[in-house]
Design an enzyme around this catalytic site. Structure first.
Site, PDB file in Angstrom:
ATOM      1  N   ARG A   1      72.885  24.619  53.143  1.00  0.00           N
ATOM      2  CA  ARG A   1      71.912  24.524  54.020  1.00  0.00           C
ATOM      3  C   ARG A   1      71.820  22.814  54.344  1.00  0.00           C
ATOM      4  NH1 ARG A   1      67.332  28.342  52.086  1.00  0.00           N
ATOM      5  NH2 ARG A   1      68.370  30.450  52.737  1.00  0.00           N
TER       6      ARG A   1
ATOM      7  N   PHE B   1      75.884  34.961  52.283  1.00  0.00           N
ATOM      8  CA  PHE B   1      75.134  33.736  52.617  1.00  0.00           C
ATOM      9  C   PHE B   1      75.824  32.434  52.371  1.00  0.00           C
ATOM     10  CE2 PHE B   1      70.365  33.817  52.219  1.00  0.00           C
ATOM     11  CZ  PHE B   1      70.337  34.763  53.178  1.00  0.00           C
TER      12      PHE B   1
ATOM     13  N   SER C   1      66.283  31.569  45.435  1.00  0.00           N
ATOM     14  CA  SER C   1      64.902  31.517  45.013  1.00  0.00           C
ATOM     15  C   SER C   1      64.423  32.906  44.638  1.00  0.00           C
ATOM     16  CB  SER C   1      64.144  30.844  46.272  1.00  0.00           C
ATOM     17  OG  SER C   1      62.774  30.898  45.734  1.00  0.00           O
TER      18      SER C   1
ATOM     19  N   LEU D   1      60.986  31.200  60.710  1.00  0.00           N
ATOM     20  CA  LEU D   1      62.447  31.175  60.224  1.00  0.00           C
ATOM     21  C   LEU D   1      63.203  32.371  60.490  1.00  0.00           C
ATOM     22  CD1 LEU D   1      64.284  30.057  57.756  1.00  0.00           C
ATOM     23  CD2 LEU D   1      63.573  32.120  56.405  1.00  0.00           C
TER      24      LEU D   1
ATOM     25  N   GLU E   1      69.134  32.983  57.287  1.00  0.00           N
ATOM     26  CA  GLU E   1      70.696  32.533  56.833  1.00  0.00           C
ATOM     27  C   GLU E   1      71.502  33.857  57.158  1.00  0.00           C
ATOM     28  OE1 GLU E   1      71.295  29.555  54.293  1.00  0.00           O
ATOM     29  OE2 GLU E   1      72.786  30.824  53.256  1.00  0.00           O
TER      30      GLU E   1
ATOM     31  N   GLN F   1      63.906  21.089  51.074  1.00  0.00           N
ATOM     32  CA  GLN F   1      64.765  21.653  52.056  1.00  0.00           C
ATOM     33  C   GLN F   1      64.372  21.983  53.199  1.00  0.00           C
ATOM     34  OE1 GLN F   1      66.510  26.020  50.947  1.00  0.00           O
ATOM     35  NE2 GLN F   1      68.324  24.628  50.940  1.00  0.00           N
TER      36      GLN F   1
ATOM     37  N   HIS G   1      65.447  23.989  56.198  1.00  0.00           N
ATOM     38  CA  HIS G   1      66.297  25.134  56.787  1.00  0.00           C
ATOM     39  C   HIS G   1      66.926  24.867  58.044  1.00  0.00           C
ATOM     40  CE1 HIS G   1      67.945  29.228  57.463  1.00  0.00           C
ATOM     41  NE2 HIS G   1      67.357  29.683  56.080  1.00  0.00           N
TER      42      HIS G   1
ATOM     43  N   GLU H   1      58.627  29.152  42.676  1.00  0.00           N
ATOM     44  CA  GLU H   1      58.819  28.004  43.723  1.00  0.00           C
ATOM     45  C   GLU H   1      57.928  26.572  42.973  1.00  0.00           C
ATOM     46  OE1 GLU H   1      59.023  28.784  47.936  1.00  0.00           O
ATOM     47  OE2 GLU H   1      59.195  26.554  48.128  1.00  0.00           O
TER      48      GLU H   1
ATOM     49  N   ALA I   1      50.482  35.443  42.449  1.00  0.00           N
ATOM     50  CA  ALA I   1      50.643  36.864  42.360  1.00  0.00           C
ATOM     51  C   ALA I   1      51.716  36.975  43.612  1.00  0.00           C
ATOM     52  CB  ALA I   1      49.574  37.931  42.707  1.00  0.00           C
ATOM     53  N   GLY I   2      52.691  36.282  43.563  1.00  0.00           N
ATOM     54  CA  GLY I   2      53.754  36.426  44.587  1.00  0.00           C
ATOM     55  C   GLY I   2      54.885  37.083  43.732  1.00  0.00           C
ATOM     56  N   GLY I   3      56.216  36.929  43.859  1.00  0.00           N
ATOM     57  CA  GLY I   3      57.347  37.630  43.045  1.00  0.00           C
ATOM     58  C   GLY I   3      57.583  37.124  41.759  1.00  0.00           C
TER      59      GLY I   3
ATOM     60  N   ASP J   1      49.159  24.316  45.179  1.00  0.00           N
ATOM     61  CA  ASP J   1      47.913  24.089  44.352  1.00  0.00           C
ATOM     62  C   ASP J   1      48.372  23.971  42.946  1.00  0.00           C
ATOM     63  OD1 ASP J   1      46.831  24.671  46.790  1.00  0.00           O
ATOM     64  OD2 ASP J   1      45.915  26.459  46.247  1.00  0.00           O
TER      65      ASP J   1
ATOM     66  N   HIS K   1      61.169  24.019  54.606  1.00  0.00           N
ATOM     67  CA  HIS K   1      61.116  25.257  54.367  1.00  0.00           C
ATOM     68  C   HIS K   1      60.991  25.567  52.502  1.00  0.00           C
ATOM     69  CE1 HIS K   1      62.843  29.297  54.167  1.00  0.00           C
ATOM     70  NE2 HIS K   1      63.716  28.996  53.246  1.00  0.00           N
TER      71      HIS K   1
ATOM     72  N   ARG L   1      68.835  24.013  47.158  1.00  0.00           N
ATOM     73  CA  ARG L   1      68.952  25.580  46.750  1.00  0.00           C
ATOM     74  C   ARG L   1      69.810  26.256  47.603  1.00  0.00           C
ATOM     75  NH1 ARG L   1      66.284  30.080  48.733  1.00  0.00           N
ATOM     76  NH2 ARG L   1      64.919  29.173  50.026  1.00  0.00           N
TER      77      ARG L   1
ATOM     78  N   GLY M   1      54.892  35.534  40.050  1.00  0.00           N
ATOM     79  CA  GLY M   1      53.735  35.879  39.160  1.00  0.00           C
ATOM     80  C   GLY M   1      53.446  37.473  38.774  1.00  0.00           C
TER      81      GLY M   1
HETATM   82  C1  LIG Z   1      60.254  32.269  55.546  1.00  0.00           C
HETATM   83  C2  LIG Z   1      60.903  32.203  54.322  1.00  0.00           C
HETATM   84  C3  LIG Z   1      62.176  33.226  53.919  1.00  0.00           C
HETATM   85  C4  LIG Z   1      62.461  32.919  52.802  1.00  0.00           C
HETATM   86  N1  LIG Z   1      63.680  33.661  52.596  1.00  0.00           N
HETATM   87  C5  LIG Z   1      64.263  33.900  51.369  1.00  0.00           C
HETATM   88  C6  LIG Z   1      65.315  34.626  51.004  1.00  0.00           C
HETATM   89  O1  LIG Z   1      65.804  35.285  51.934  1.00  0.00           O
HETATM   90  N2  LIG Z   1      66.030  34.589  49.856  1.00  0.00           N
HETATM   91  C7  LIG Z   1      65.496  33.565  48.890  1.00  0.00           C
HETATM   92  O2  LIG Z   1      66.081  33.700  47.678  1.00  0.00           O
HETATM   93  N3  LIG Z   1      64.433  32.774  49.070  1.00  0.00           N
HETATM   94  C8  LIG Z   1      63.930  32.976  50.303  1.00  0.00           C
HETATM   95  N4  LIG Z   1      62.945  32.098  50.578  1.00  0.00           N
HETATM   96  C9  LIG Z   1      62.114  31.402  49.524  1.00  0.00           C
HETATM   97  C10 LIG Z   1      61.361  32.351  48.613  1.00  0.00           C
HETATM   98  O3  LIG Z   1      60.855  33.336  49.359  1.00  0.00           O
HETATM   99  C11 LIG Z   1      60.118  31.747  47.955  1.00  0.00           C
HETATM  100  O4  LIG Z   1      60.542  30.379  47.243  1.00  0.00           O
HETATM  101  C12 LIG Z   1      59.424  32.567  46.707  1.00  0.00           C
HETATM  102  O5  LIG Z   1      59.195  33.924  47.549  1.00  0.00           O
HETATM  103  C13 LIG Z   1      58.386  32.005  46.322  1.00  0.00           C
HETATM  104  O6  LIG Z   1      57.671  32.766  45.455  1.00  0.00           O
HETATM  105  P1  LIG Z   1      56.608  32.384  44.290  1.00  0.00           P
HETATM  106  O7  LIG Z   1      56.524  33.750  43.490  1.00  0.00           O
HETATM  107  O8  LIG Z   1      57.024  31.183  43.475  1.00  0.00           O
HETATM  108  O9  LIG Z   1      55.507  31.951  45.241  1.00  0.00           O
HETATM  109  P2  LIG Z   1      54.587  32.946  46.400  1.00  0.00           P
HETATM  110  O10 LIG Z   1      55.218  34.286  46.764  1.00  0.00           O
HETATM  111  O11 LIG Z   1      54.295  31.770  47.266  1.00  0.00           O
HETATM  112  O12 LIG Z   1      53.313  33.202  45.574  1.00  0.00           O
HETATM  113  C14 LIG Z   1      52.346  32.320  45.399  1.00  0.00           C
HETATM  114  C15 LIG Z   1      51.008  32.763  44.754  1.00  0.00           C
HETATM  115  O13 LIG Z   1      50.251  31.909  44.155  1.00  0.00           O
HETATM  116  C16 LIG Z   1      49.000  32.126  44.621  1.00  0.00           C
HETATM  117  N5  LIG Z   1      48.273  31.031  44.661  1.00  0.00           N
HETATM  118  C17 LIG Z   1      48.600  29.699  45.062  1.00  0.00           C
HETATM  119  N6  LIG Z   1      47.634  28.712  44.762  1.00  0.00           N
HETATM  120  C18 LIG Z   1      46.577  29.541  44.135  1.00  0.00           C
HETATM  121  C19 LIG Z   1      45.372  29.105  43.799  1.00  0.00           C
HETATM  122  N7  LIG Z   1      45.012  27.757  43.836  1.00  0.00           N
HETATM  123  N8  LIG Z   1      44.618  29.977  43.274  1.00  0.00           N
HETATM  124  C20 LIG Z   1      44.956  31.163  42.881  1.00  0.00           C
HETATM  125  N9  LIG Z   1      46.193  31.620  43.284  1.00  0.00           N
HETATM  126  C21 LIG Z   1      46.815  30.718  43.952  1.00  0.00           C
HETATM  127  C22 LIG Z   1      49.157  32.841  45.897  1.00  0.00           C
HETATM  128  O14 LIG Z   1      47.943  33.509  46.289  1.00  0.00           O
HETATM  129  C23 LIG Z   1      50.277  33.667  45.517  1.00  0.00           C
HETATM  130  O15 LIG Z   1      49.825  35.038  45.029  1.00  0.00           O
HETATM  131  C24 LIG Z   1      62.175  32.284  51.795  1.00  0.00           C
HETATM  132  C25 LIG Z   1      60.831  31.604  52.075  1.00  0.00           C
HETATM  133  C26 LIG Z   1      60.225  31.496  53.324  1.00  0.00           C
HETATM  134  C27 LIG Z   1      59.280  30.762  53.449  1.00  0.00           C
END
Ligand SMILES: Cc1cc2nc3c(=O)[nH]c(=O)nc-3n(C[C@H](O)[C@H](O)[C@H](O)COP(=O)(O)OP(=O)(O)OC[C@H]3O[C@@H](n4cnc5c(N)ncnc54)[C@H](O)[C@@H]3O)c2cc1C
Ligand code: SF4
Ligand code: SF4
Ligand code: FES
Lengths: 231, 588
Positions: B286, B119, B404, B252, B255, B240, B242, B388, B15-17, B221, B353, B399, B19
């Site tokens: 990067r 950027f 992302s 972090l 950028e 990557q 950073h 990701e 449930a990140g961005g 996972d 990163h 990247r 999901g």
């Molecule tokens: C500090 C930082 C700054 C960043 N800044 C930028 C930026 O400015 N611009 C940009 O484009 N990108 C940026 N990135 C990269 C970007 O933020 C991430 O790649 C992106 O947000 C990942 O989103 P996601 O939805 O794939 O995963 P996440 O947001 O990491 O969500 C993963 C989800 O999966 C769930 N999950 C994982 N494993 C399990 C499991 N076994 N069972 C149940 N649930 C699980 C977690 O609970 C979570 O809800 C940054 C990254 C970091 C670390």
């Protein structure tokens, strides 16, 4: 450094108790979260939530020496010994430092915390002036850690009826958004003696918010708007 | 033991961005959907993203999606798939407007439009002047996006399983994925969630490195779940680093600091990026900036008593810009360094990163495994991946910042769109694959063994140190070979780990044990893939093979868990409508 940590596992403990831990070496800049990770390395059975380590995910609110705070932003150097760590107050304990936040989230959901705009969607962005956008500063940054609500006496006493500082701050975040069109509906939802009016301006919430937000001020703005509407 | 079962049409794990964007689309379309997350949705690591999200809105300077596409292909060091990149860059403006309509509090221009900052790796006119393409909500863009997406999911009544941990996928003999086994963290009870379509959106795996910018929960996972289900991981050697993590600490500094005009200096106060990238300077890609910092330090021009970092200079921007555009950065520096960027230099060093590799998908978000014939692909029915943890691949070997957040929402939405179709075309659930369930239960049962053994924490730390030492910024055959040995040894020793805490209720040690297994599988994939690739491309820098080798290596790596085997597939160089960008020497 000496720590006294609240322990409770419902499977084995009839009652909660305080357990002491000593950490011989403390780094100059170490925070409570790092200390807890080290302690967990020694005693696997200690449970607590944490994730980002930088005060943005809001996972690790706990009661540290008497006040709600984020473990990842609380420096050991600033704390009196023994450091007493308990779950945040006012929410049921699941285990050790982990509380059940269902009630807190329910209050959040109750204020319809989402932008409501009923116009046909524009092809591009809704325009918003720099000044109007600035009205959201100090509101949208809330990380839902619960430090505020768990220090609010009104929330302790009426957890079901009083919405608490976090939810009210979010109610104001949408009332203050020039793009939102549900002002009347939002204000109607806050009517009644409890939801909004239980705030007695005790200001605990402002004092503990790790993001420096000011729920009391937001609550004041809502009250003003209510008054205007009543006239 | 009979396990409770729930049935949904669609299952979203994460449930990140990524999901949440998928869950929102599914819920709004009336598809019966479960969204499972091991942390409460707004605690997902998307919340930590700072700088912003790319889209050619042209709110600041002229821009168009084709330039964005060129920059992304070039940034990827020509390993990105150009069909997927074209798709992403073209829909980016629409996707960002949609986010704004969801309520994201973007910063604004004088005209009231979405504010965009420059950027790294961005240009106008195919390599010309610097572009400003990164849409920002101050330096809290990820937070703003994640919360707005969660809020819209509340409005849409999405069905959430908060603090449920996914153990493994269920896959039947025909290769269909039919759901997953999860456990409720609060009670420790397992639960089978059956679904016609399952989406993996589990995020990254930065925790496999010692110093990283990732959250404690970023343990890859979903990628490990795919590996164990017999699905390969793609391009895992591309990780990557950073350029601007706080030295030694890992936090972090976006950028966007350099986008707003900050720059790097060495111990002589020299703005050294001018030497490495005469045009783009501090806003080069990067990989380029990280290697430059590394070189400065190695050649004795590092700062501090040990000469082990360089400085980020922001003070010349003035208090006003810093407080308006980079308030979170300032908070972080003050809290963790006692330094105020308005007056002080900030010590930084390249920090692990982001994983460019992941679960191979096509641009519809469908997971594609290796086909029966060499070099072919085969869709895994019922399984999707986005964010990701997936590899579409839009980032190729490196990247670009801001791509992302774009990737996760673009492909989260696209995957949901295709899941909706799939669910409608397949009205019946398939039978629960008992054999697969037994296997998965076995994985859980293994942690019920008691006795003495190494601790989860110790092995996790060892793994992280091994990866940092043997699979870091610069690599060569020998260190990587040692890395494989070390990681393999850790994988073996994990079998001896015993949990001292055998309780059920909110047992975080058990979760961490399962995460450790996942991390180790992914580390193995990474170091094995890196060892095999004998060239330097993007983030993969081989000292012993310093040049890019398009004749032999313009292909994607596929790593399979069984037998630790590698396979390769060609890069998709053909875009959808425009002409292909042929590989060129990459200078900034
Ligand atoms: C500090 C930082 C700054 C960043 N800044 C930028 C930026 O400015 N611009 C940009 O484009 N990108 C940026 N990135 C990269 C970007 O933020 C991430 O790649 C992106 O947000 C990942 O989103 P996601 O939805 O794939 O995963 P996440 O947001 O990491 O969500 C993963 C989800 O999966 C769930 N999950 C994982 N494993 C399990 C499991 N076994 N069972 C149940 N649930 C699980 C977690 O609970 C979570 O809800 C940054 C990254 C970091 C670390
Ligand atoms: S000011 Fe209001 S909301 Fe804040 S702690 Fe006091 S009573 Fe609670
Ligand atoms: S207002 Fe502050 S203390 Fe309250 S939940 Fe939000 S961030 Fe936490
Ligand atoms: S660990 Fe995320 S706020 Fe403390």
């Amino acid at each position: 450094m000496r720590f006294r940590i609240y322990r409770y596992n419902p499977e084995t403990d009839r009652e909660p108790y305080m357990q002491e831990y000593d950490l011989p070496e403390i780094g100059a800049d170490m925070v409570v979260r790092e200390a807890l990770i080290i302690i967990k390395g020694v005693d696997e059975t200690l449970s607590f939530r944490h994730s980002c380590g930088e005060g943005v995910c809001g996972s690790d609110a706990m009661n540290i020496n008497g006040r709600s705070a984020l473990a990842c932003l609380t420096k050991l150097a600033d704390l009196a010994e023994p450091v007493e760590i308990r779950p945040v107050a006012g929410l049921p304990v699941i285990r050790d430092l982990v509380v059940d936040m269902t009630g807190f989230y329910r209050q959040y959901r109750a204020v319809k915390p989402y932008l409501i705009n009923r116009d046909p969607e524009p092809e591009i962005e809704h325009l918003q002036s720099i000044e109007d956008r600035e009205k959201l500063d100090g509101l949208y940054e809330c990380i839902m850690c619960g430090c505020c609500s768990t220090m609010c006496p009104s929330f302790w006493w009426n957890p079901d009826k009083y919405l608490g500082p976090q939810a009210l701050l979010q109610a104001w975040r949408f009332l203050a958004d020039s793009r939102d069109q549900a002002t009347d509906e939002r204000l109607d939802d806050l009517e009644g003696p409890y939801k909004l009016y239980r705030c007695h301006t005790i200001m605990n919430c402002v004092e503990v918010c790790p993001k420096g937000l000011n729920p009391t001020k937001a609550i004041g703005h809502i009250k003003q708007l209510m008054l205007k509407k009543a006239i | 033991m009979s396990i409770n079962r729930r049935k949904f049409d669609a299952l979203v794990i994460g449930a990140g961005g990524g999901g949440l964007r998928a869950g929102l689309h599914l819920a709004r379309e009336g598809v019966h959907t479960a969204v499972v997350s091991k942390v409460f949705p707004t605690r997902s690591h998307t919340v930590a993203a700072q700088g912003g999200i790319n889209a050619a809105l042209a709110n600041m300077v002229p821009d168009n999606w084709h330039w964005h596409m060129f920059d992304t292909v070039k940034g990827s060091d020509y390993l990105g798939d150009q069909d997927a990149i074209e798709y992403m860059c073209k829909v980016a403006p629409k996707i960002v407007y949609e986010l704004e309509h969801f309520g994201v509090p973007f910063s604004r221009t004088e005209k009231g439009k979405i504010y965009q900052r420059p950027f790294g790796g961005q240009s106008q006119n195919f390599g010309g002047d610097q572009a400003a393409r990164t849409c920002a909500a101050a330096d809290r863009t990820g937070h703003a996006m994640l919360h707005s997406l969660y809020q819209q999911n509340i409005a849409a009544n999405t069905h959430f399983f908060d603090e449920y941990f996914a153990i493994d996928l269920l896959r039947d003999d025909d290769g269909h994925v039919t759901g997953a086994l999860v456990i409720e963290i609060e009670t420790g009870e397992p639960l089978v969630i059956e679904a016609k379509a399952t989406l993996l959106a589990t995020g990254g795996c930065g925790q496999m490195y010692k110093t990283n910018t990732n959250a404690h929960v970023n343990t890859g996972d979903g990628m490990a779940m795919a590996l164990r289900a017999g699905i390969p991981l793609q391009d895992m050697e591309f990780f990557q680093f950073h350029p601007t993590g706080i030295a030694g600490r890992g936090l972090l500094l976006t950028e966007g600091c350099r986008g707003e005009g900050g720059y790097l200096v060495n111990k002589d106060g020299e703005r050294f990026m001018e030497r490495y990238a005469p045009n783009a300077k501090d806003l080069a890609s990067r990989d380029v900036v990280s290697r430059a910092i590394y070189t400065e330090v190695k050649e004795g021009r590092g700062c501090g008593p040990d000469g082990d970092h360089v400085h980020l200079k922001l003070s010349h921007l003035g208090a006003d810009v810093i407080m308006k555009r980079l308030p979170g950065i300032r908070d972080t520096c003050m809290t963790f360094l006692h330094k105020d960027p308005i007056t002080d230099l900030i010590p930084i060093y390249p920090t692990a990163h982001y994983v460019m590799g992941g679960i191979p998908t096509n641009r519809a978000g469908e997971v594609v495994s290796v086909g029966k014939r060499k070099g072919t692909e085969a869709v895994v029915p019922g399984l999707y991946a986005a964010g990701e943890c997936a590899c579409v691949s839009v980032h190729g070997a490196n990247r670009l910042g801001g791509n992302s957040l774009l990737d996760i929402v673009v492909f989260g939405r696209a995957a949901a769109e295709n899941m909706i179709e799939y669910v409608r075309a397949n009205p019946a659930h398939r039978d629960l694959p008992e054999k697969s369930l037994e296997q998965v239960e076995g994985r859980l049962a293994r942690w019920e063994q008691t006795g003495e053994g190494p601790s989860v924490l110790d092995l996790r730390n060892e793994l992280k140190t091994a990866m940092e030492t043997y699979c870091g910024v610069y690599r060569d055959q020998e260190t990587l070979a040692t890395g494989i040995e070390k990681v393999a040894e850790i994988v073996e020793r994990i079998k001896d780990v015993r949990l001292k805490d055998q309780s059920k209720v909110y047992n975080t040690s058990r979760i961490e044990a399962l995460e450790l297994e996942n991390l180790a599988d992914i580390a193995m994939a990474t170091v094995t893939s890196a060892h095999a690739r004998q060239e330097s491309r993007g983030a993969h820098s081989r000292v012993d093979f310093p040049e890019r080798d398009d004749a032999n290596w313009m292909q994607h790596t596929l790593y399979l868990r069984e037998g630790r085997k590698l396979a390769y597939k060609p890069v998709r160089t053909q875009p959808l409508t425009v002409e292909s960008f042929p590989p060129k020497k990459r200078t900034y």
